[in-house]
Enzyme design. Structure first.
Site, PDB file in Angstrom:
ATOM      1  N   ASP B 115      -7.474  -1.005  11.495  1.00 13.96           N
ATOM      2  CA  ASP B 115      -7.281  -1.228  10.063  1.00 13.96           C
ATOM      3  C   ASP B 115      -5.795  -1.113   9.725  1.00 13.96           C
ATOM      4  O   ASP B 115      -5.299  -0.040   9.399  1.00 13.96           O
ATOM      5  CB  ASP B 115      -8.104  -0.202   9.273  1.00 13.96           C
ATOM      6  N   GLY B 116      -5.110  -2.260   9.831  1.00 15.06           N
ATOM      7  CA  GLY B 116      -3.671  -2.264   9.597  1.00 15.06           C
ATOM      8  C   GLY B 116      -3.253  -3.147   8.429  1.00 15.06           C
ATOM      9  O   GLY B 116      -2.132  -3.071   7.974  1.00 15.06           O
ATOM     10  N   LYS B 117      -4.179  -4.001   7.974  1.00 17.11           N
ATOM     11  CA  LYS B 117      -3.905  -4.886   6.829  1.00 17.11           C
ATOM     12  C   LYS B 117      -2.589  -5.626   7.004  1.00 17.11           C
ATOM     13  O   LYS B 117      -1.837  -5.827   6.058  1.00 17.11           O
ATOM     14  CB  LYS B 117      -3.941  -4.090   5.522  1.00 17.11           C
ATOM     15  N   ARG B 118      -2.310  -6.042   8.246  1.00 14.01           N
ATOM     16  CA  ARG B 118      -1.069  -6.731   8.535  1.00 14.01           C
ATOM     17  C   ARG B 118      -1.068  -8.124   7.911  1.00 14.01           C
ATOM     18  O   ARG B 118      -2.114  -8.759   7.747  1.00 14.01           O
ATOM     19  CB  ARG B 118      -0.875  -6.870  10.042  1.00 14.01           C
TER      20      ARG B 118
END
Lengths: 313, 313
Positions: B115-118
């Protein structure tokens, strides 16, 4: 923009303005190391240690590359922008390299911009701010944060998701650059969507930036800036209208197609009101013109620095 | 949704559907370790080694915490969601912990969601995809990538910025979860902006998701899903209409205020069409009900798993 000689040490806009005036540069060297384009190729080596030793050797090569690039161009630049993606792809060793590269940039008197474009719900944004801006948390781990002078952030999650970055940046005298209109072709897909009031979405993001920033007493520049692709210079005059005090971070010069000559409107409020970032056009300059990469990079950096400086004069 | 016994090994939707059916769970345990809320507090220690040794000790404590949490709840879950911010804030040691936690989750038969929302321009998105999804790049560094089964990504930079993630995920049989309508209060600031056609922005993002996904032959579920906050269940029926084949990742249950009972519409296409993630409500369950943290976490995970499973039955 007077009295830059004795800036407040705490406000990002003031710190940057003093640095820009001192170095006569608005150029930011982008550090986006690509394992396939290092100045000194990774030696194949005996391969005795397996994957982990190869990863360490690659990390060392990337570190050497970034240090050499910084040494070659630092005198022409005011900051280094570290593309976090390029360090993360090195695995666990990459985060160590990121810290070492940031330290090297600082030792060359460059400001450090952590280009991570992070954006998350408030509790996680708080953790990202600790990771990138803070240096004194978490408890028990002094020095765990990267301590960047500025970081890029995404506004997609709204105001409450920017707050933790803003709080921490402000306490550290650091700045934020919020994505407003990016340099890629696909930026239009979302950022240019027409809102019900007839304006494109990016103008609403620009208003968020203008509303969030605090003005530095000496420079008049805000501590919340905007990322605006140099590839769409037609937006710059309008962006400046909407964000009169924001510092613009302008990526996309060179390889991505942006022309420095078209960026004039960005500098309206003063020489430090815009930063021009170039990555591949500097690091790969020798592929174009030949010669040692250090010399080609230095020459291209000098060219970009002079161009930008003349625009803002 | 028939014939789940012999899924294609390559398509994310099919892999997930088989796993959900086998474990009778749509629960994802969120790993968002907070140094101030570890199950076993960090011992102050002799402090002989200075900041670096304190950082290493903290990293070890976080790793121990995450392993214990995984061991306590794995039998109730189908996946673990690793909040990258919480590992990054540990400094260089944190990225090593991230890899070790992912390995531990895999050894407990959990899928790993990074979960990095890159979200970045294509060349950088490519590097992020290598970092999080890939395991075989960069060249010379086998094993450098985290090799996540799925990763969260931001759509703000448009279609071309999602492509590198999509390419790599598809080759690895991995999935993407694109931010559509997040769980924080500020989500409304941008994601709910009204477009010129009268619809909120998030509906346009939902259409991007629907257009990008490829349907698994066995499950009928797409390999591009959506992050939709469980805190705004009023959007779920409409979201399902717009994304009939997408897997919904629903954070915000528990501490953030979302109720599992209201999430029914998300499960329309089948039991694996939605994943419910809970982080603090599981890890901090003992603060509410007392007892050993392992037991409280396991009980809360079992409660959430049963609730969700009954909704989708």
């Amino acid at each position: 923009m007077s009295d830059l000689a004795a800036p407040s040490p705490r406000h990002f806009g003031d710190r940057l303005a003093a640095r820009v005036a001192e170095r006569e540069s608005q150029l930011v060297v982008g550090l986006d190391p690509d394992p396939e384009r290092l100045w000194r190729a990774l030696e194949p080596g005996p391969d005795a240690g397996g994957a982990s030793s190869r990863a360490d050797a690659l990390a060392q090569s990337v570190l050497d590359h970034c240090r050499a690039l910084i040494d070659a161009v630092a005198s022409q630049c005011v900051a280094a922008k570290l593309q976090l993606a390029c360090f993360e792809r090195l695995g666990p060793a990459g985060w160590r390299v990121l810290f070492d590269v940031a330290a090297h940039a600082r030792s060359a008197s460059l400001l450090v911009i952590a280009d991570g474009k992070r954006g998350d719900v408030p509790v996680s944004a708080h953790a990202y701010a600790q990771a990138l801006v803070g240096q004194d948390e978490p408890p028990g781990a002094a020095g765990a944060g990267l301590g960047a002078d500025a970081t890029t952030v995404s506004p997609l999650l709204g105001g409450d998701a920017l707050e933790p970055f803003l709080d921490r940046a402000r306490r550290a005298g650091a700045g934020l650059f919020v994505l407003v209109r990016t340099s890629n072709a696909g930026a239009a897909d979302v950022q240019d969507l027409e809102l019900s009031d007839g304006r494109p979405l990016w103008e609403r993001l620009a208003e968020m930036v203008a509303g969030a920033g605090e003005r530095g007493a000496r420079s008049g520049l805000a501590d919340v800036g905007a990322v605006l692709g140099a590839t769409a210079p037609e937006h710059l005059a309008r962006a400046r209208e909407l964000m009169p005090e924001a510092i613009f971070l302008l990526p996309g010069v060179g390889t991505q197609g942006g022309d420095v000559e078209e960026l004039g409107p960005a500098f309206g409020p003063g020489p430090a009101a815009a930063l021009i970032t170039a990555s591949r056009s500097i690091a790969d300059a020798h592929l174009e013109g030949g010669g040692p990469p250090e010399r080609a990079a230095a020459a291209e950096a000098q060219r970009l620095r002079s161009l930008a400086w003349s625009l803002s004069g």
